[in-house]
Design a protein around this motif. Structure first.
Motif, PDB file in Angstrom:
ATOM      1  N   SER A  13      -4.682   1.260  -5.109  1.00  0.00           N
ATOM      2  CA  SER A  13      -4.724   1.473  -3.733  1.00  0.00           C
ATOM      3  C   SER A  13      -5.934   1.430  -3.078  1.00  0.00           C
ATOM      4  CB  SER A  13      -3.701   2.753  -3.544  1.00  0.00           C
ATOM      5  OG  SER A  13      -4.567   3.993  -3.755  1.00  0.00           O
ATOM      6  N   ARG A  14      -7.202   1.592  -3.792  1.00  0.00           N
ATOM      7  CA  ARG A  14      -8.467   1.815  -3.001  1.00  0.00           C
ATOM      8  C   ARG A  14      -8.578   0.610  -2.371  1.00  0.00           C
ATOM      9  NH1 ARG A  14     -12.196   5.837  -5.996  1.00  0.00           N
ATOM     10  NH2 ARG A  14     -13.678   4.208  -5.391  1.00  0.00           N
ATOM     11  N   GLY A  15      -7.987  -0.679  -2.608  1.00  0.00           N
ATOM     12  CA  GLY A  15      -8.470  -1.817  -2.076  1.00  0.00           C
ATOM     13  C   GLY A  15      -7.148  -2.412  -1.407  1.00  0.00           C
ATOM     14  N   ALA A  16      -6.180  -1.803  -1.205  1.00  0.00           N
ATOM     15  CA  ALA A  16      -5.065  -2.151  -0.804  1.00  0.00           C
ATOM     16  C   ALA A  16      -4.949  -2.173   0.861  1.00  0.00           C
ATOM     17  CB  ALA A  16      -3.847  -1.539  -1.475  1.00  0.00           C
ATOM     18  N   PHE A  50      -3.912   4.947 -12.107  1.00  0.00           N
ATOM     19  CA  PHE A  50      -3.912   3.526 -11.928  1.00  0.00           C
ATOM     20  C   PHE A  50      -3.257   3.269 -10.487  1.00  0.00           C
ATOM     21  CE2 PHE A  50      -4.099   1.259 -16.378  1.00  0.00           C
ATOM     22  CZ  PHE A  50      -4.971   2.121 -16.731  1.00  0.00           C
ATOM     23  N   LEU A  51      -2.354   3.969  -9.704  1.00  0.00           N
ATOM     24  CA  LEU A  51      -1.834   3.480  -8.756  1.00  0.00           C
ATOM     25  C   LEU A  51      -2.857   3.903  -7.512  1.00  0.00           C
ATOM     26  CD1 LEU A  51       1.783   4.729  -9.479  1.00  0.00           C
ATOM     27  CD2 LEU A  51       1.092   2.486  -8.827  1.00  0.00           C
ATOM     28  N   PHE A  52      -3.604   5.238  -7.855  1.00  0.00           N
ATOM     29  CA  PHE A  52      -4.640   5.678  -7.008  1.00  0.00           C
ATOM     30  C   PHE A  52      -5.633   4.334  -6.908  1.00  0.00           C
ATOM     31  CE2 PHE A  52      -8.870   7.418  -6.643  1.00  0.00           C
ATOM     32  CZ  PHE A  52      -8.943   7.705  -5.310  1.00  0.00           C
ATOM     33  N   GLU A  53      -6.262   3.943  -8.148  1.00  0.00           N
ATOM     34  CA  GLU A  53      -7.188   3.040  -8.097  1.00  0.00           C
ATOM     35  C   GLU A  53      -6.747   1.690  -7.483  1.00  0.00           C
ATOM     36  OE1 GLU A  53     -10.327   3.662  -8.510  1.00  0.00           O
ATOM     37  OE2 GLU A  53     -10.292   5.613  -9.546  1.00  0.00           O
ATOM     38  N   ALA A 103       0.803  -1.229   0.055  1.00  0.00           N
ATOM     39  CA  ALA A 103       0.008  -0.106  -0.104  1.00  0.00           C
ATOM     40  C   ALA A 103       0.882   1.141  -0.132  1.00  0.00           C
ATOM     41  CB  ALA A 103      -0.851  -0.031   0.997  1.00  0.00           C
ATOM     42  N   GLU A 104       1.932   1.146   0.719  1.00  0.00           N
ATOM     43  CA  GLU A 104       2.945   2.371   0.776  1.00  0.00           C
ATOM     44  C   GLU A 104       3.437   2.536  -0.897  1.00  0.00           C
ATOM     45  OE1 GLU A 104       5.632   2.558   3.958  1.00  0.00           O
ATOM     46  OE2 GLU A 104       4.178   1.938   5.360  1.00  0.00           O
TER      47      GLU A 104
END
Length: 166
Positions: free
Chosen positions: A163-166, A158-161, A109-110
């Motif tokens: 991370s939404r479930g990370a 893409f990284l934001f999306e 996530a980081e």
């Protein structure tokens, strides 16, 4: 004995050499940030772990490949405007805005958040170069910078999306 030094750089251009010096300085920061971001993205690609390993591993690899492709275009653009570009890892380190990550373990996530923020930082750096190019009437650099900005914004998205479930 005659001097064997090469002639000064004199790439043909109709752009003002003083103006292109400012553009080249900004592009060299973009290039340094691209190299720093490329290496960090590959680092995370190699070291990601966890339940989303395959997805993140492939995402980071695809993004690293895209960033590496940009480096050649940036360096060549600097040369096309009759300026010089980076020559070493030390040169990259002196110019980069994107910070290295040397930690032994970074949770996935980081990784996603850090790469997202770094891509957005790269957007800011490219915008500075584009503004200098526009001030120098360097429409080619300005135009290609728009593509680099779009690509970095897409990577951040893409990284934001992811991370939404990370």
């Amino acid at each position: 004995m005659a001097d064997q030094s090469p002639a000064p750089l004199a790439t043909p251009t109709d752009l003002n050499r003083n103006d292109t010096g400012s553009v080249a300085d900004a592009l060299n920061v973009v290039l340094a940030d691209c190299f720093a971001l490329y290496l960090k993205t590959k680092n995370f690609h190699w070291h990601v772990s966890g339940p989303h390993f395959r997805d993140y591993h492939l995402l980071f690899d695809a993004q690293a490949t895209q960033i590496l492709q940009i480096t050649d275009a940036v360096g060549e653009r600097v040369r096309k405007i009759s300026q010089t570009t980076l020559r070493s890892i030390g040169d990259v380190a002196r110019r980069q805005n994107i910070r290295d990550n040397d930690r032994d373990f970074v949770p996935p996530a980081e990784m996603l958040a850090e790469l997202r923020d770094d891509n957005l930082k790269l957007v800011e750096t490219i915008r500075v170069a584009r503004e200098r190019a526009e001030a120098a009437n360097d429409t080619a650099t300005s135009s290609i910078a728009d593509d680099w900005i779009d690509q970095a914004e897409e990577r951040a998205w893409f990284l934001f999306e992811a991370s939404r479930g990370a």
